[in-house]
Design a protein around this motif. Structure first.
Motif, mmCIF file in Angstrom:
data_model
loop_
_atom_site.group_PDB
_atom_site.id
_atom_site.type_symbol
_atom_site.label_atom_id
_atom_site.label_comp_id
_atom_site.label_asym_id
_atom_site.label_seq_id
_atom_site.Cartn_x
_atom_site.Cartn_y
_atom_site.Cartn_z
ATOM 1 N N VAL A 129 5.125 7.519 7.640
ATOM 2 C CA VAL A 129 5.321 8.144 6.332
ATOM 3 C C VAL A 129 3.990 8.645 5.780
ATOM 4 C CG1 VAL A 129 6.130 7.755 3.966
ATOM 5 C CG2 VAL A 129 7.291 6.641 5.887
ATOM 6 N N LYS A 130 2.956 7.841 5.913
ATOM 7 C CA LYS A 130 1.671 8.159 5.284
ATOM 8 C C LYS A 130 0.896 9.248 6.038
ATOM 9 C CE LYS A 130 1.288 3.446 3.492
ATOM 10 N NZ LYS A 130 2.620 3.005 3.970
ATOM 11 N N LEU A 131 1.089 9.317 7.346
ATOM 12 C CA LEU A 131 0.284 10.247 8.144
ATOM 13 C C LEU A 131 1.016 11.531 8.516
ATOM 14 C CD1 LEU A 131 -1.429 7.743 10.618
ATOM 15 C CD2 LEU A 131 -2.413 8.799 8.559
ATOM 16 N N SER A 162 9.177 4.719 3.299
ATOM 17 C CA SER A 162 9.839 6.012 3.170
ATOM 18 C C SER A 162 9.163 6.796 2.054
ATOM 19 C CB SER A 162 11.330 5.820 2.862
ATOM 20 O OG SER A 162 11.943 7.048 2.527
ATOM 21 N N ALA A 163 9.216 8.125 2.168
ATOM 22 C CA ALA A 163 8.700 8.962 1.095
ATOM 23 C C ALA A 163 9.670 9.029 -0.075
ATOM 24 C CB ALA A 163 8.431 10.381 1.619
ATOM 25 N N ARG A 164 10.872 8.490 0.085
ATOM 26 C CA ARG A 164 11.859 8.467 -0.993
ATOM 27 C C ARG A 164 11.350 7.567 -2.116
ATOM 28 N NH1 ARG A 164 17.239 9.681 -1.127
ATOM 29 N NH2 ARG A 164 17.184 10.035 1.117
ATOM 30 N N SER A 165 11.520 8.012 -3.351
ATOM 31 C CA SER A 165 11.061 7.238 -4.487
ATOM 32 C C SER A 165 11.923 5.997 -4.682
ATOM 33 C CB SER A 165 11.103 8.104 -5.757
ATOM 34 O OG SER A 165 10.690 7.360 -6.879
ATOM 35 N N ALA A 166 11.279 4.830 -4.775
ATOM 36 C CA ALA A 166 11.973 3.566 -5.020
ATOM 37 C C ALA A 166 11.001 2.635 -5.731
ATOM 38 C CB ALA A 166 12.460 2.943 -3.719
ATOM 39 N N PRO A 167 11.287 2.244 -6.966
ATOM 40 C CA PRO A 167 10.376 1.353 -7.697
ATOM 41 C C PRO A 167 10.183 0.023 -6.982
ATOM 42 C CG PRO A 167 12.034 2.312 -9.159
ATOM 43 C CD PRO A 167 12.451 2.648 -7.769
ATOM 44 N N GLN A 214 3.541 -4.977 -12.174
ATOM 45 C CA GLN A 214 3.074 -5.330 -13.511
ATOM 46 C C GLN A 214 2.391 -4.151 -14.208
ATOM 47 O OE1 GLN A 214 3.627 -8.197 -15.180
ATOM 48 N NE2 GLN A 214 4.902 -8.818 -13.433
ATOM 49 N N ALA A 215 1.497 -3.462 -13.498
ATOM 50 C CA ALA A 215 0.673 -2.429 -14.124
ATOM 51 C C ALA A 215 1.357 -1.071 -14.187
ATOM 52 C CB ALA A 215 -0.656 -2.298 -13.380
ATOM 53 N N ALA A 216 2.213 -0.779 -13.201
ATOM 54 C CA ALA A 216 2.883 0.528 -13.158
ATOM 55 C C ALA A 216 4.326 0.329 -12.705
ATOM 56 C CB ALA A 216 2.139 1.474 -12.220
ATOM 57 N N PRO A 217 5.169 -0.265 -13.558
ATOM 58 C CA PRO A 217 6.535 -0.625 -13.141
ATOM 59 C C PRO A 217 7.410 0.558 -12.746
ATOM 60 C CG PRO A 217 6.235 -0.911 -15.517
ATOM 61 C CD PRO A 217 4.886 -0.661 -14.946
ATOM 62 N N THR A 218 7.059 1.761 -13.180
ATOM 63 C CA THR A 218 7.855 2.934 -12.816
ATOM 64 C C THR A 218 7.350 3.608 -11.549
ATOM 65 O OG1 THR A 218 6.516 4.389 -14.219
ATOM 66 C CG2 THR A 218 8.456 3.360 -15.219
ATOM 67 N N SER A 219 6.245 3.101 -10.984
ATOM 68 C CA SER A 219 5.698 3.716 -9.779
ATOM 69 C C SER A 219 6.571 3.402 -8.572
ATOM 70 C CB SER A 219 4.276 3.220 -9.532
ATOM 71 O OG SER A 219 4.268 1.828 -9.259
ATOM 72 N N SER A 220 6.436 4.218 -7.536
ATOM 73 C CA SER A 220 7.191 4.025 -6.300
ATOM 74 C C SER A 220 6.376 3.208 -5.311
ATOM 75 C CB SER A 220 7.544 5.382 -5.692
ATOM 76 O OG SER A 220 8.236 5.217 -4.473
ATOM 77 N N HIS A 250 5.997 14.909 2.831
ATOM 78 C CA HIS A 250 6.112 14.452 1.449
ATOM 79 C C HIS A 250 5.086 13.363 1.130
ATOM 80 C CE1 HIS A 250 9.799 16.732 1.276
ATOM 81 N NE2 HIS A 250 10.322 16.018 2.261
ATOM 82 N N ALA A 251 4.073 13.183 1.996
ATOM 83 C CA ALA A 251 3.104 12.109 1.806
ATOM 84 C C ALA A 251 2.345 12.264 0.486
ATOM 85 C CB ALA A 251 2.128 12.074 2.973
ATOM 86 N N ALA A 252 1.953 13.493 0.151
ATOM 87 C CA ALA A 252 1.194 13.704 -1.084
ATOM 88 C C ALA A 252 2.017 13.308 -2.304
ATOM 89 C CB ALA A 252 0.752 15.155 -1.188
ATOM 90 N N ALA A 253 3.296 13.704 -2.300
ATOM 91 C CA ALA A 253 4.164 13.335 -3.427
ATOM 92 C C ALA A 253 4.353 11.830 -3.494
ATOM 93 C CB ALA A 253 5.510 14.041 -3.292
ATOM 94 N N ALA A 254 4.514 11.196 -2.321
ATOM 95 C CA ALA A 254 4.689 9.744 -2.297
ATOM 96 C C ALA A 254 3.443 9.039 -2.830
ATOM 97 C CB ALA A 254 5.003 9.279 -0.879
ATOM 98 N N ALA A 255 2.264 9.524 -2.458
ATOM 99 C CA ALA A 255 1.024 8.924 -2.942
ATOM 100 C C ALA A 255 0.885 9.076 -4.452
ATOM 101 C CB ALA A 255 -0.170 9.554 -2.235
#
Length: 287
Positions: free
Chosen positions: A23-25, A106-111, A95-101, A29-34
């Motif tokens: 996913v990262k390499l 996977s590049a799919r957004s999931a908190p 704790q610090a970013a509860p809405t972050s993925s 969609h790696a940039a969006a996931a990051a």
């Protein structure tokens, strides 16, 4: 048995690390996931993607080393340290970013959720077992191939089950299959419950009883040519159940009837009907 489990852990951890590095390499969609991850909060917008890519490179290298025999104890220790780092990062993100993925498998957004933390904890335990394994995985698999394969499949299935970002690949199709097989909006007659509720809500008796209702549909059942739909209600200050009788064959709202039943005594305290078709009669009791 514990020796077999420990010997197989490098395969589990290595497979998960390589999948995560993909996913990262290599994902477009790696940039969006990051940018959706807590790395932005931790390192800043400019450093998030390079750190995400660097982590993918570390995962790919370490995962390949774990899959290729012989597995050195140092490699297993490094995997354990990396898993501990994952666990700490996910705890921070929650704790610090509860809405972050999570941005993990996977590049799919999931908190970040309890499942994500459980997966990281599982990898910590797997890495620790690999570090104390008395033998390598090739020998363990050759000695007990069926048991070893079953354990690998079960553990990888646990990793998938603990990965919210992978739900679209297996959980949602299972839910759709269950819906097709069980028909949750249908009663025994094949008439959708939604159609019954629509007919009910258009009826005069529903409009007259609506001020008493305190719930949506709580239960429903079919009896012959009728469907009965129950709602919680209050009548003269006491809890009651409003039971609507809706004919399955007659789509006219005026055919709907209702009986209001006292929850404590089971007695019918009110009964209303529109233009009654042939069918069960609901007894009228004084209010």
């Amino acid at each position: 048995m514990i020796e077999l489990i420990a010997a197989l852990q490098p395969l589990v951890v290595g497979a998960v690390l390589i999948w995560s590095s993909r996913v990262k390499l290599f994902s477009r969609h790696a940039a969006a996931a990051a940018n959706r991850s807590a790395l932005v909060r931790l390192l800043g917008q400019r450093r998030a993607l390079p750190a995400y890519r660097l982590l993918g490179g570390v995962e790919l290298t370490l995962g390949a080393l774990l899959l290729l025999p012989p597995v050195l104890r140092l490699e297993a220790i490094a995997a354990t340290v990396l898993a501990v780092g994952f666990l700490g990062y996910l705890a921070y993100a929650r704790q610090a970013a509860p809405t972050s993925s999570c941005g993990c498998l996977s590049a799919r957004s999931a908190p970040v959720s309890g499942r994500s933390l459980g997966r990281a904890a599982l990898l910590v335990a797997a890495g620790a077992l690999a570090a104390v394994a008395p033998a390598g995985w090739p020998g363990a698999l050759s000695e007990r191939p069926l048991a070893g394969t079953a354990m690998l499949v079960a553990e990888l299935a646990a990793v998938v089950a603990l990965s919210p970002e992978l739900d679209a690949a297996w959980l949602l199709p299972l839910r759709r299959l269950r819906a097709r097989l069980t028909h949750p909006l249908r009663g025994g007659s094949g008439v959708p419950l939604l159609a019954t509720v629509q007919q009910l809500q258009l009826s005069d008796v529903y409009r007259r009883i609506a001020p008493l209702l305190r719930s949506d549909v709580r239960e429903h059942w079919d009896d012959g040519d009728w469907r009965f739909v129950g709602h919680a209600a209050r009548y003269q200050g006491r809890p009651v159940t409003a039971v609507f009788a809706v004919p399955l064959a007659d789509r006219e709202p005026d055919a709907v009837r209702v009986a209001v039943v006292d929850d404590a005594s089971g007695q019918t305290v009110l009964s209303l009907a529109g233009a009654p078709p042939a069918g069960p009669r609901l007894a009228v009791a004084p209010a």
